[in-house]
Every structure is written in C-alpha cells, then in structure tokens.
Design an enzyme around this catalytic site. Structure first.
Site, PDB file in Angstrom:
ATOM      1  N   CYS A 104       0.824  -1.227   0.000  1.00  0.00           N
ATOM      2  CA  CYS A 104       0.000   0.000   0.000  1.00  0.00           C
ATOM      3  C   CYS A 104       0.851   1.267   0.000  1.00  0.00           C
ATOM      4  O   CYS A 104       0.329   2.372  -0.152  1.00  0.00           O
ATOM      5  CB  CYS A 104      -0.938  -0.006   1.202  1.00  0.00           C
ATOM      6  SG  CYS A 104      -1.922  -1.500   1.305  1.00  0.00           S
ATOM      7  N   HIS A 131      -3.556   7.081   0.951  1.00  0.00           N
ATOM      8  CA  HIS A 131      -3.934   5.678   0.791  1.00  0.00           C
ATOM      9  C   HIS A 131      -5.214   5.417   1.592  1.00  0.00           C
ATOM     10  O   HIS A 131      -5.441   6.046   2.634  1.00  0.00           O
ATOM     11  CB  HIS A 131      -2.800   4.769   1.279  1.00  0.00           C
ATOM     12  CG  HIS A 131      -3.194   3.331   1.222  1.00  0.00           C
ATOM     13  ND1 HIS A 131      -3.468   2.723   0.025  1.00  0.00           N
ATOM     14  CD2 HIS A 131      -3.418   2.419   2.198  1.00  0.00           C
ATOM     15  CE1 HIS A 131      -3.840   1.465   0.270  1.00  0.00           C
ATOM     16  NE2 HIS A 131      -3.808   1.262   1.579  1.00  0.00           N
ATOM     17  N   ASN A 185      -9.792  -1.356   0.428  1.00  0.00           N
ATOM     18  CA  ASN A 185      -8.362  -1.118   0.275  1.00  0.00           C
ATOM     19  C   ASN A 185      -7.864  -1.895  -0.939  1.00  0.00           C
ATOM     20  O   ASN A 185      -7.818  -3.118  -0.909  1.00  0.00           O
ATOM     21  CB  ASN A 185      -7.648  -1.566   1.553  1.00  0.00           C
ATOM     22  CG  ASN A 185      -6.142  -1.344   1.505  1.00  0.00           C
ATOM     23  OD1 ASN A 185      -5.596  -0.967   0.467  1.00  0.00           O
ATOM     24  ND2 ASN A 185      -5.482  -1.577   2.624  1.00  0.00           N
TER      25      ASN A 185
HETATM   26  C1  LIG Z   1      -8.761  -4.392  11.119  1.00  0.00           C
HETATM   27  C2  LIG Z   1      -9.504  -3.272  11.840  1.00  0.00           C
HETATM   28  C3  LIG Z   1     -10.632  -2.736  10.941  1.00  0.00           C
HETATM   29  C4  LIG Z   1     -10.098  -3.823  13.111  1.00  0.00           C
HETATM   30  O1  LIG Z   1     -10.783  -2.793  13.790  1.00  0.00           O
HETATM   31  P1  LIG Z   1     -10.684  -2.678  15.374  1.00  0.00           P
HETATM   32  O2  LIG Z   1     -11.550  -1.560  15.770  1.00  0.00           O
HETATM   33  O3  LIG Z   1      -9.228  -2.615  15.721  1.00  0.00           O
HETATM   34  O4  LIG Z   1     -11.334  -3.997  15.822  1.00  0.00           O
HETATM   35  P2  LIG Z   1     -10.690  -5.147  16.752  1.00  0.00           P
HETATM   36  O5  LIG Z   1      -9.643  -5.880  15.991  1.00  0.00           O
HETATM   37  O6  LIG Z   1     -10.326  -4.516  18.050  1.00  0.00           O
HETATM   38  O7  LIG Z   1     -11.941  -6.075  16.937  1.00  0.00           O
HETATM   39  C5  LIG Z   1     -13.071  -5.674  17.679  1.00  0.00           C
HETATM   40  C6  LIG Z   1     -14.034  -6.827  17.717  1.00  0.00           C
HETATM   41  O8  LIG Z   1     -14.618  -7.004  16.403  1.00  0.00           O
HETATM   42  C7  LIG Z   1     -14.439  -8.360  15.998  1.00  0.00           C
HETATM   43  N1  LIG Z   1     -14.265  -8.374  14.552  1.00  0.00           N
HETATM   44  C8  LIG Z   1     -13.102  -8.352  13.850  1.00  0.00           C
HETATM   45  N2  LIG Z   1     -13.383  -8.365  12.533  1.00  0.00           N
HETATM   46  C9  LIG Z   1     -14.717  -8.394  12.407  1.00  0.00           C
HETATM   47  C10 LIG Z   1     -15.587  -8.409  11.298  1.00  0.00           C
HETATM   48  N3  LIG Z   1     -15.132  -8.396  10.024  1.00  0.00           N
HETATM   49  N4  LIG Z   1     -16.908  -8.423  11.534  1.00  0.00           N
HETATM   50  C11 LIG Z   1     -17.399  -8.430  12.786  1.00  0.00           C
HETATM   51  N5  LIG Z   1     -16.624  -8.420  13.877  1.00  0.00           N
HETATM   52  C12 LIG Z   1     -15.289  -8.404  13.690  1.00  0.00           C
HETATM   53  C13 LIG Z   1     -13.217  -8.834  16.739  1.00  0.00           C
HETATM   54  O9  LIG Z   1     -13.210 -10.231  16.829  1.00  0.00           O
HETATM   55  C14 LIG Z   1     -13.393  -8.165  18.064  1.00  0.00           C
HETATM   56  O10 LIG Z   1     -14.320  -8.884  18.822  1.00  0.00           O
HETATM   57  P3  LIG Z   1     -14.123  -9.045  20.416  1.00  0.00           P
HETATM   58  O11 LIG Z   1     -14.175  -7.638  20.942  1.00  0.00           O
HETATM   59  O12 LIG Z   1     -15.284  -9.888  20.788  1.00  0.00           O
HETATM   60  O13 LIG Z   1     -12.792  -9.692  20.583  1.00  0.00           O
HETATM   61  C15 LIG Z   1      -8.535  -2.117  12.198  1.00  0.00           C
HETATM   62  O14 LIG Z   1      -7.671  -2.520  13.206  1.00  0.00           O
HETATM   63  C16 LIG Z   1      -7.719  -1.634  11.029  1.00  0.00           C
HETATM   64  O15 LIG Z   1      -8.249  -1.138  10.055  1.00  0.00           O
HETATM   65  N6  LIG Z   1      -6.383  -1.733  11.139  1.00  0.00           N
HETATM   66  C17 LIG Z   1      -5.509  -1.304  10.076  1.00  0.00           C
HETATM   67  C18 LIG Z   1      -5.401  -2.374   9.063  1.00  0.00           C
HETATM   68  C19 LIG Z   1      -4.676  -1.911   7.848  1.00  0.00           C
HETATM   69  O16 LIG Z   1      -4.527  -0.743   7.632  1.00  0.00           O
HETATM   70  N7  LIG Z   1      -4.249  -2.862   7.019  1.00  0.00           N
HETATM   71  C20 LIG Z   1      -3.632  -2.581   5.790  1.00  0.00           C
HETATM   72  C21 LIG Z   1      -2.358  -1.870   5.969  1.00  0.00           C
HETATM   73  S1  LIG Z   1      -1.893  -1.189   4.450  1.00  0.00           S
END
Ligand SMILES: CC(C)(COP(=O)(O)OP(=O)(O)OC[C@H]1O[C@@H](n2cnc3c(N)ncnc32)[C@H](O)[C@@H]1OP(=O)(O)O)[C@@H](O)C(=O)NCCC(=O)NCCS
Length: 353
Positions: A115, A280, A310
């Site tokens: 990315c 991005h 993304n």
């Molecule tokens: C991945 C991302 C969206 C997760 O969001 P978050 O707010 O951190 O969510 P968490 O990982 O803390 O998860 C919260 C809860 O949602 C749940 N969950 C995760 N993915 C889920 C989905 N697709 N649908 C429903 N629930 C989901 C988790 O299991 C967790 O449940 P719990 O509280 O019972 O354990 C976020 O961390 C993110 O965007 N990170 C950056 C990723 C990125 O940029 N990647 C590419 C880099 S170029």
C-alpha cells in the site's frame, strides 16, 4: 536531455465485475454491514474473477490512461508496476502488461511496496525523468486480492447462490474476517511525461521498518521452504495473509502525521499550503484521524474507500484518476501523497502537479 519537470498527462482505472456489498460477506462469515462500515468506512468492493490477474486489471487501467493521455503506447519508454498480488511468483506482472499493451522491448520494473507503492513509484519516476533515462513513463498499481480471500463459496459471494455455507467453511472464514472485509481488487494507471514546466516531486520523506514485516505478511508459499508450496499449507491457511490490524492502525496514525509535517518542514511550506491530501485508503478512521491531526478540511482529503475498500497498490492511482476526472485535481496544485503499506513502508511526498 534530462527533463526540467514531469507531469501526469493521462490517468485511468479499472475495477472488475459488479460491486460486492458488505452484506454479501455476511453470508460466508460472521460479520455485518454495520460492523464493516463503522470500523472501516467500507460499503462495497470488487473482486477479480477466476483466471483474472493483476496484469489484466492493470492493462485495462493502463489503456484508459493512455487514451486519456492521447498518446500511442509506443511512446512509453518505461513501465513501473506495483502489486503485492502478482500473476506469478515470477516473472513480475510489469512484463505481462508491456506485452498486453503491444510494446515488447520497453523496460518494465515491478516494485513491492504494497500500500506504500505510490510513494516509492513516484521516486522511481522522478529518478528516470531527472536522469534522462525516460521521457514517458507508465505507472500501474494493480491488485487481485481475491486469491487470498478465506472462502471458496464464490457463487454465494459474487453470484446468485443463496444457499447456506457449511459451518466448517464459515469458521474458516471467520478466522480471517478482520482482514477479509478490508481488501478489494482494482488497478489505477498514470502516464507521466517530461515537461519544461517545473512540476513533479518537490520533497519526499519515505521510510521502511522491516522489524514490523510480520504485521501484515503471507506466511506460506515462500522460498524458505522446500518445496516453496507445501501440501499442508492450505490446511494451515498459510496462503492467507496474517494481519495485526491494531498494530498497523497505531503505526499509521502516528507515522503519517509525522511524515506529513517533516516533508513540509523540509520543503519550507506549511500544511495550509497543501491543496489536496491524496492518502492511501486502508481505513476511513485512519484517514479521519490523520486529517484532524493535520488540521485539513474534509474536502482537501478525497476518499473513495466506501466504494473500493483497500486496493493496496491500486488505491492512490485510482484516487488520482477519480479526482483528475472530477476536476478536483488541477495543474499547478501542491499536493501531498500519504501512504503506509506492509513492510512496513510509509511516508509523505509533496508533488507540484
Ligand atoms: C482491522 C480493523 C478494521 C479492526 O478494527 P478494530 O476496531 O481494531 O477492531 P478489533 O480488531 O479490536 O476487533 C473488535 C471486535 O470485532 C471483531 N471483529 C473483527 N473483525 C470483524 C468483522 N469483520 N466483523 C465483525 N466483527 C469483527 C473482533 O473479533 C473483536 O471482537 P471481540 O471484541 O469480541 O474480541 C482495524 O484494526 C484496522 O483497520 N487496522 C488497520 C489495518 C490496515 O490498515 N491494514 C492494511 C495496511 S496497508
């Protein structure tokens, strides 16, 4: 003769198939439109079809960019292609795009900054132009992530099938749901050309920190093992990337504002002098946070993550194509490209358009 400057004379993008809304993903794993939209800003994405590779998407985007530039493909004297989902382990997809465009013999370079590719791509284009090695460069960012999605029931996700998937298949997909909902497929292409105008890269601050390489990586299918694909790889889901979403989130919201400030400082300009922040699109919340940190009004940071998710290396060139065609992006502007990708690679670039 090295060019005084260089500019983008044509842009294009291509996304495959019909948009796949969030509720389609909820048919194969435990997720919902509400969760995905709230946590990422994504409403839909596109997926490459079976047999459709990054080079196919990239070629379509390139043809549009070439058409917009009103040039003949034969005028291109260098291709730079970025993808983290190449058609083959090797050779790279840049060569395939060159062949598809009917310009064999033109050097074609693959880069692997995920990315963060547009930043590194800009620096390569800058070097090619300023050294006089090229006068017309095609940059392509293209991704076909569909191959790492954690489900096999594509007829349920993208087709008309309404059957329930097995509990086993659902559990398998659930294990990767936070990754799977974020990525979509597509390609963007930009035609760069040397000009006598003072245009092009003004200043850039880019970084790589390989200590965080495993924050987002594919554990299986590499040449550390003999053979490099193993039969049990699929049982272990090792072909699906592992992602530490929280770590990347924290990294992005800390490092991107720092890079933005640093590049402005080095260039002797203020954040208020920046016309557009071309960022991005990994997560709407990341960009919202960065935008607030930089004190930029919403209209200065165009977003399209809601429609495409993304698209990794495809993202910034797709965004550039959209804002060029909408008229938001204009010649003479001072714009900032902001990106962060697996590696981890990140940074900010100031570009005189
Ligand atoms: C991945 C991302 C969206 C997760 O969001 P978050 O707010 O951190 O969510 P968490 O990982 O803390 O998860 C919260 C809860 O949602 C749940 N969950 C995760 N993915 C889920 C989905 N697709 N649908 C429903 N629930 C989901 C988790 O299991 C967790 O449940 P719990 O509280 O019972 O354990 C976020 O961390 C993110 O965007 N990170 C950056 C990723 C990125 O940029 N990647 C590419 C880099 S170029």
């Amino acid at each position: 003769m090295p060019a005084r400057g260089y500019e983008i004379i044509g842009t294009g993008h291509h996304v495959p198939g019909e948009p796949v809304p969030n509720d389609r993903l909820a048919r194969v794993m435990d997720t919902s439109d509400e969760w995905i939209f709230k946590r990422s800003g994504i409403r839909q994405r596109h997926y490459a079809g079976e047999g459709e590779g990054a080079s196919d998407l990239g070629t379509k985007a390139a043809r549009r960019a070439i058409e917009a530039a009103r040039i003949d493909p034969a005028e291109i004297d260098y291709i730079v292609l970025a993808t983290m989902t190449p058609d083959y382990v090797f050779p790279g997809s840049a060569a395939l795009v060159g062949a598809n465009l009917g310009i064999p013999g033109v050097p074609a370079l693959d880069i692997r900054q995920q990315c963060g590719a547009m930043l590194f791509g800009y620096q390569i284009v800058d070097g090619l132009m300023k050294s006089g090695a090229a006068r017309t460069v095609l940059f392509v960012g293209a991704e076909a992530h569909a191959g790492f999605m954690p489900w096999e029931d594509w007829d349920v996700v993208t087709g008309d099938a309404t059957r329930e998937v097995t509990a086993e298949a659902r559990a398998r997909a659930d294990a990767h749901r936070s990754l799977a909902v974020l990525f979509g497929d597509g390609a963007g292409a930009l035609v760069f050309r040397a000009t006598d105008r003072e245009a092009g890269l003004v200043k850039m601050k880019i970084h790589t920190d390989g200590r965080h390489a495993k924050a987002l990586y594919v554990p299986g299918g590499g040449f550390r093992t003999r053979p490099y694909w193993k039969k049990d790889m699929f049982d272990e889901q090792a072909h699906i990337p592992r992602m530490d979403g929280r770590e990347l989130f924290k990294f992005a919201v800390t490092k991107l504002p720092q890079a933005a400030r640093a590049v402005c400082e080095e260039a002797g300009v203020g954040l208020g002098d920046v016309d557009l922040f071309l960022a991005h699109q990994a997560n709407d919340r990341i960009n919202e946070y960065v935008r607030e940190q930089l004190g930029a009004p919403r209209e200065r940071m165009p977003m399209n993550i809601d429609r495409f998710g993304n698209t990794s290396a495809g993202t910034v060139p797709i965004l550039i194509d959209e804002v060029t065609r909408s008229g938001l992006l204009q010649k003479g502007q001072l714009n900032m490209i902001l990106a962060l990708g697996a590696g981890v690679h990140w940074g900010a670039a100031l570009v005189r358009w």
